[in-house]
Design an enzyme around this catalytic site. Structure first.
Site, PDB file in Angstrom:
ATOM      1  N   CYS A 265     -14.618  15.992   9.315  1.00  0.00           N
ATOM      2  CA  CYS A 265     -15.651  15.007   9.622  1.00  0.00           C
ATOM      3  C   CYS A 265     -16.996  15.358   8.985  1.00  0.00           C
ATOM      4  O   CYS A 265     -17.148  15.264   7.775  1.00  0.00           O
ATOM      5  CB  CYS A 265     -15.764  14.831  11.136  1.00  0.00           C
TER       6      CYS A 265
ATOM      7  N   ARG B  96     -18.601   2.173  14.069  1.00  0.00           N
ATOM      8  CA  ARG B  96     -17.770   3.368  14.025  1.00  0.00           C
ATOM      9  C   ARG B  96     -16.308   3.013  13.790  1.00  0.00           C
ATOM     10  O   ARG B  96     -15.845   1.923  14.154  1.00  0.00           O
ATOM     11  CB  ARG B  96     -17.899   4.172  15.324  1.00  0.00           C
TER      12      ARG B  96
ATOM     13  N   HIS C 212      -9.795  14.616  13.971  1.00  0.00           N
ATOM     14  CA  HIS C 212     -10.029  15.544  15.063  1.00  0.00           C
ATOM     15  C   HIS C 212      -8.721  15.679  15.840  1.00  0.00           C
ATOM     16  O   HIS C 212      -7.651  15.399  15.334  1.00  0.00           O
ATOM     17  CB  HIS C 212     -11.127  15.004  15.980  1.00  0.00           C
TER      18      HIS C 212
END
Length: 269
Positions: free
Chosen positions: A122, A156, A218
């Site tokens: 990320c 997002r 993640h």
């Protein structure tokens, strides 16, 4: 434990404190592998410290000895580094590490050119690229190790992901506003089977140059994807010992089942 300068390390659940120490020769096993986690306080949200924990645990299970370093802003970069990992953070976290990253940039570039494996998730993936442009227009120059450029957005990209990679199906969870574009000739880490990936449009996820891997996944990514973890460990073991990786058998049934369930749930055959 504190590093020079008085900055305390971040506790890694389940990881013994002595893993930050170099073991005696009679306890080194097949070899000592130095793992460096970059900016664990500023750039390790969404469970990314779990990647370091997974690597250290599997290094031991394969018969090697991990030495886990945490590099904090303003600290000395470890003398030895056979495997480097970094995680995600908010825009403010990226700004806080920007000056230090510039100080260690040449070292990281040298390690990358020398074949040292790196896994950057990320925010650290973005900073290893050419530039990250925040949503308010601030341009943060990257290291240029990966030929990617990221633009921050108000919207997002969030949700579970399934990728097709050189390590088989890889699963994880993405949560990023940055939209990343690969440069001409830049290889992705994987192809999106479900999820958004780099930008939600071109079907790519992450980037790979040599032994440097960048990804938005993640989860953390490594516990559910042991083939990827062992690939990184194998490269690091060769760096550390100068000899081929000597893996030990692993029982990955639980991780394999978790990954398979996510694939079955998300991917339409």
């Amino acid at each position: 434990m504190s590093r020079p300068g008085g900055i305390p390390d971040v506790a890694i659940p389940g990881e013994p404190a002595e893993s930050a120490l170099v073991p005696d020769a009679d306890r080194a096993g097949k070899g000592v592998i130095h793992v460096v986690h970059l900016y664990p306080r500023e750039m390790s949200i969404y469970g990314d410290l779990g990647n370091t924990r997974t690597l250290a645990a599997r290094i031991r299970r394969h018969g090697y000895s991990p030495v886990v370093h945490q590099h904090h802003p303003g600290g000395e970069f470890p003398e030895q580094a056979h495997l480097v990992v970094g995680g995600g953070g908010q825009d403010s976290g990226q700004v806080r590490v920007e000056a230090d990253l510039e100080q260690i940039a040449d070292r990281l570039r040298s390690l990358a050119e020398g074949g040292t494996p790196m896994l950057m998730i990320c925010g650290m993936y973005q900073l290893l690229g050419n530039a990250f442009i925040t949503v308010d227009g601030k341009r943060l120059p990257g290291l240029g190790i990966l030929d990617v450029t990221t633009q921050g957005n108000a919207k997002r990209m969030i949700g579970p992901v399934v990728l097709s990679t050189d390590f088989g199906d890889v699963v994880g969870y993405e949560n990023h506003s940055g939209s990343t574009t690969l440069g001409d000739g830049q290889a992705p880490f994987g192809r999106v089977r479900s999820g958004f990936g780099n930008n939600g449009t071109d079907g790519t996820e992450g980037a790979r140059t040599g032994n440097v891997f960048g990804s938005y996944l993640h989860g953390p990514i490594l516990p559910a994807n042991p083939r990827l973890a062992d690939a990184l460990i194998g490269l690091a073991a060769e760096q550390a010992t100068g000899k081929p990786f000597e893996p030990a058998p692993q029982d990955d049934a639980i991780a394999d089942e978790a990954r398979s369930r996510q694939v079955r749930r998300l991917v339409k055959r």
